[in-house]
Design a protein around this motif. Structure first.
Motif, PDB file in Angstrom:
ATOM      1  N   SER A  74      -6.349  -4.699   1.628  1.00 27.41           N
ATOM      2  CA  SER A  74      -5.099  -5.416   1.896  1.00 27.41           C
ATOM      3  C   SER A  74      -4.522  -5.001   3.242  1.00 27.41           C
TER       4      SER A  74
ATOM      5  N   GLU B 104      -4.258  -3.695 -11.614  1.00 27.00           N
ATOM      6  CA  GLU B 104      -3.127  -4.595 -11.384  1.00 27.00           C
ATOM      7  C   GLU B 104      -1.903  -3.797 -10.926  1.00 27.00           C
ATOM      8  N   THR B 105      -1.714  -2.652 -11.570  1.00 24.55           N
ATOM      9  CA  THR B 105      -0.569  -1.798 -11.243  1.00 24.55           C
ATOM     10  C   THR B 105      -0.628  -1.318  -9.798  1.00 24.55           C
ATOM     11  N   LEU B 107      -2.294  -2.619  -7.313  1.00 24.53           N
ATOM     12  CA  LEU B 107      -2.180  -3.741  -6.382  1.00 24.53           C
ATOM     13  C   LEU B 107      -0.709  -4.081  -6.157  1.00 24.53           C
ATOM     14  N   LYS B 108       0.007  -4.136  -7.263  1.00 24.36           N
ATOM     15  CA  LYS B 108       1.439  -4.443  -7.202  1.00 24.36           C
ATOM     16  C   LYS B 108       2.193  -3.310  -6.499  1.00 24.36           C
ATOM     17  N   ARG B 111       1.682  -3.433  -2.777  1.00 26.89           N
ATOM     18  CA  ARG B 111       2.414  -4.546  -2.180  1.00 26.89           C
ATOM     19  C   ARG B 111       3.896  -4.228  -2.039  1.00 26.89           C
ATOM     20  N   PHE B 112       4.421  -3.536  -3.049  1.00 29.29           N
ATOM     21  CA  PHE B 112       5.858  -3.250  -3.043  1.00 29.29           C
ATOM     22  C   PHE B 112       6.167  -1.788  -2.708  1.00 29.29           C
ATOM     23  N   ILE B 129       5.878   0.367 -13.564  1.00 28.74           N
ATOM     24  CA  ILE B 129       5.179  -0.862 -13.174  1.00 28.74           C
ATOM     25  C   ILE B 129       4.085  -1.181 -14.186  1.00 28.74           C
ATOM     26  N   ASN B 133       3.696  -4.440 -16.524  1.00 29.70           N
ATOM     27  CA  ASN B 133       2.467  -5.231 -16.500  1.00 29.70           C
ATOM     28  C   ASN B 133       1.903  -5.398 -17.900  1.00 29.70           C
ATOM     29  N   ASN B 136       3.996  -7.866 -19.835  1.00 28.00           N
ATOM     30  CA  ASN B 136       3.733  -9.235 -19.389  1.00 28.00           C
ATOM     31  C   ASN B 136       2.379  -9.745 -19.835  1.00 28.00           C
TER      32      ASN B 136
END
Lengths: 85, 252
Positions: A74, B104-105, B107-108, B111-112, B129, B133, B136
């Motif tokens: 990324s 997923e955690t 990656l998120k 990003r944040f 987080i 996840n 969700n």
């Protein structure tokens, strides 16, 4: 302090999460109440058992690699979009 | 006639050539010289030029920033990979689901990462987080993870290296005779609200405040859940001990 109040504080006492004042009251109660003292000892033991007996697994190597890749990919993508702006 | 045509063509291209050669640099030069002249031109043109310089340095520093972010992320967040994976395993009870959840955690989180408050507990932030996840993914989509398969867990325990050292083998207390699987099973026999706080407190070592934030309940609730959870767990463990012939009363 009475037993119901001591029970409310029990877990926090085990985990060292009591305020100084609460701790003083709690310990004073234990000197007078054998039942609460016994329960406190048991709770401490239970915590220790969980800590010692629950195995922590190592994350699989594949997962470690993909996480490392995830962050570097990324970053590169971000660099690319900058150059084409 | 042809000569004329050629001449006009040459003339045209010559004109274009001259235009390129003289007029354009001149314009550019004028634009530049204006910058150094006093008066309103300077005021008007200067921001343009500085903006140009700024974007250039911004490009360079962003790459640097990105690299720095990456490094910081590795040091702050990736170091908690094992803990996160274990937490995911406890939640999903399934290695594949756990891997997906952790991926997923991260990656998120990456990003944040800018929104992560520096100086606070990064592990707690990541756990939060992951928990979101998990909710969700498995709760909202009613895609519940599979039922607890104790045989699978047993195999799992045997196939993976223990990264904790056994320091208490010498103790003869009945509690210490319990095996990993038994404690694990006892923990998983608890209702989730109790299991969760025990896990976060005793296994992961979070403070009550951090746990309260993660489970979105007041600290008082965390206290009482821990109290009741440990009591339930103890009863369960005593059951195992009795089953294997340990006299639990004698150990009091």
């Amino acid at each position: 302090m009475n037993c119901p109040k001591a029970r409310i504080l029990m877990s926090a006492a085990v985990d060292g999460e009591l305020s100084r004042k609460e701790e003083e009251g709690f310990l004073l109660h234990l000197t007078k109440c054998l039942e609460c003292k016994g329960e406190f000892e048991e709770a401490k033991k239970t915590k220790m058992i969980i800590k010692e007996r629950i195995i922590q697994f190592k994350a699989p190597q594949t997962l470690v690699h993909s996480i490392m890749q995830l962050t570097s990919v990324s970053a590169i993508e971000h660099e690319d979009t900058l150059f084409f702006e | 006639m042809i000569d004329l045509l050629i001449f006009s063509k040459v003339h045209k291209s010559l004109k274009i050539y001259c235009f390129k050669l003289i007029i354009l640099p001149a314009r550019a030069l004028v634009g530049k010289t204006m910058l150094f002249e006093p008066g309103r031109f300077q005021l008007m043109d200067k921001p343009d030029a500085t903006r140009h310089i700024k974007t250039r340095t911004k490009k360079e520093s962003l790459t640097k920033e990105e690299r720095q972010k990456q490094l910081e992320f590795q040091n702050e967040a990736v170091v908690h990979l094992n803990s996160l994976y274990n937490y995911a395993l406890h939640l999903t009870m399934n290695p594949d689901d756990a891997e997906d959840l952790v991926q997923e955690t991260y990656l998120k989180a990456y990003r944040f990462f800018n929104s992560f408050e520096r100086g606070t507990n990064c592990k707690a932030w990541l756990f939060k987080i992951l928990k979101n996840n998990y909710i969700n993914r498995f709760r909202k989509n009613s895609k519940e993870p599979g039922k607890v398969d104790y045989d699978l867990i047993k195999d799992f325990y045997h196939s993976i290296k223990d990264i904790r050292s056994d320091t208490s083998e010498a103790e003869s207390d009945y509690f210490h005779s319990l095996l990993h699987e038994e404690v694990y099973q006892a923990l998983h026999s608890l209702p989730e609200e109790f299991r969760e706080v025990i896990q976060l407190c005793d296994i992961e070592g979070f403070t009550y405040e951090e746990i309260a934030n993660m489970v979105e309940s007041p600290i008082g609730t965390v206290r009482s859940r821990l109290y009741r959870g440990r009591k339930l767990l103890r009863e369960q463990l005593e059951e195992y001990a009795k089953k294997y012939g340990f006299n639990t009363d004698k150990d009091q």
